[in-house]
Design a protein around this motif. Structure first.
Motif, mmCIF file in Angstrom:
data_model
loop_
_atom_site.group_PDB
_atom_site.id
_atom_site.type_symbol
_atom_site.label_atom_id
_atom_site.label_comp_id
_atom_site.label_asym_id
_atom_site.label_seq_id
_atom_site.Cartn_x
_atom_site.Cartn_y
_atom_site.Cartn_z
ATOM 1 N N VAL A 24 0.827 -1.217 0.000
ATOM 2 C CA VAL A 24 0.000 0.000 0.000
ATOM 3 C C VAL A 24 0.861 1.266 0.000
ATOM 4 O O VAL A 24 0.382 2.336 -0.372
ATOM 5 N N LYS A 25 2.107 1.139 0.403
ATOM 6 C CA LYS A 25 3.046 2.254 0.238
ATOM 7 C C LYS A 25 3.442 2.399 -1.224
ATOM 8 O O LYS A 25 3.431 3.499 -1.791
ATOM 9 N N ALA A 26 3.806 1.279 -1.831
ATOM 10 C CA ALA A 26 4.344 1.302 -3.190
ATOM 11 C C ALA A 26 3.340 1.801 -4.211
ATOM 12 O O ALA A 26 3.709 2.506 -5.167
ATOM 13 N N ASP A 27 2.069 1.469 -4.038
ATOM 14 C CA ASP A 27 1.080 1.883 -5.038
ATOM 15 C C ASP A 27 0.411 3.220 -4.717
ATOM 16 O O ASP A 27 -0.525 3.635 -5.391
ATOM 17 N N GLY A 28 0.884 3.898 -3.656
ATOM 18 C CA GLY A 28 0.414 5.249 -3.373
ATOM 19 C C GLY A 28 -0.835 5.347 -2.518
ATOM 20 O O GLY A 28 -1.352 6.446 -2.287
ATOM 21 N N ARG A 29 -1.329 4.219 -2.007
ATOM 22 C CA ARG A 29 -2.565 4.270 -1.223
ATOM 23 C C ARG A 29 -2.373 4.994 0.111
ATOM 24 O O ARG A 29 -3.273 5.704 0.570
ATOM 25 N N ILE A 30 -1.205 4.836 0.749
ATOM 26 C CA ILE A 30 -0.964 5.570 1.999
ATOM 27 C C ILE A 30 -0.834 7.059 1.727
ATOM 28 O O ILE A 30 -1.376 7.899 2.465
ATOM 29 N N ASP A 31 -0.149 7.420 0.658
ATOM 30 C CA ASP A 31 -0.048 8.834 0.283
ATOM 31 C C ASP A 31 -1.418 9.456 0.063
ATOM 32 O O ASP A 31 -1.658 10.601 0.439
ATOM 33 N N ALA A 32 -2.324 8.690 -0.529
ATOM 34 C CA ALA A 32 -3.677 9.186 -0.777
ATOM 35 C C ALA A 32 -4.423 9.440 0.527
ATOM 36 O O ALA A 32 -5.169 10.431 0.649
#
Length: 250
Positions: free
Chosen positions: A235-243
């Protein structure tokens, strides 16, 4: 007969695949505080705990194939509830520290930041460090690394200890303490959204205690840590945490 044997063997194979595919799935009771805006707090509209860490834990749990149930707890009760098995994990604004790692295990970090400083709005001084606050009455929340650092510094006339962040903010807002130290994102969010109109976030202050937030679990569960870490990496790598972070304005 051979056809029937083949039929039952096929069922057994399918059942085996299904069971192995769900092996390791858990229902995790996750402790979060109802007062740690914006990381974990009570949404009074639907009477549920919400926030940055609740959203992140939901993503991580789903990626790991687990069900997540949020259990509201006071900050001071989080680690005791975890070590006694009343909950399975903690998702809150909890720094990974050596002292905490003696009693619980942490996943890889999911977010990081430092401390912030607030003072009554009538105080316009540009504080940069603890030394600038020497001789003042200050406050911090129990169970945070900031409290111990302030107590150990020997700089202050008094260090008041607070059970909740809301009490700390109220006393700063009314001038009962000269300054308060807590998690920077929480202070910034509370001051701008929480109605503490007589309180000022000191933007000149330089954080000296940066920390990383992880999900805490009871010691002795390396398989749980490994599964959660694998999910966190995805979830870090695909940007979900950033979102999630962006959603909450951090």
């Amino acid at each position: 007969m051979r056809n029937w044997l083949g039929f039952f063997a096929g069922i057994a194979m399918v059942a085996g695949v299904t069971l192995s595919g769900t092996a390791g799935a858990e229902t995790l009771k996750v402790g979060s505080t109802p007062t740690g805006v914006p990381f974990t707090f009570l949404d009074t509209k639907n009477d549920t705990i919400t926030g940055v860490m609740v959203d992140i834990m939901s993503l991580v749990g789903k990626e790991a194939g687990d069900q997540v149930t949020t259990v509201p707890l006071a900050w001071s009760a989080l680690i005791p509830s975890l070590t006694t098995g009343k909950i399975d994990a903690v998702a809150a604004a909890m720094f990974i520290t050596p002292d905490r790692q003696k009693v619980v295990d942490f996943t890889d970090p999911v977010y990081q930041y430092g401390e912030g400083l607030i003072v009554p709005k009538s105080d316009t001084k540009n504080y940069v460090s603890f030394a600038d606050l020497k001789g003042k009455v200050v406050g911090a929340q129990i169970g945070t690394p900031f409290l111990k650092a302030m107590q150990d510094s020997g700089l202050f006339a008094e260090v008041k200890v607070y059970e909740t962040l809301q009490d700390l903010l109220r006393d700063t807002n009314t001038g009962r303490v000269d300054a308060a130290v807590a998690d920077y994102p929480i202070l910034a969010y509370q001051v701008s959204h929480g109605g503490f109109n007589n309180t000022r976030l000191v933007t000149s202050y330089k954080a000296v205690m940066p920390g990383q937030i992880g999900i805490a679990v009871q010691k002795g569960h390396p398989e749980r840590i490994a599964k959660l870490n694998a999910a966190i990496a995805k979830v870090k790598a695909d940007g979900r945490i950033d979102a999630v972070v962006k959603k909450w304005g951090l």
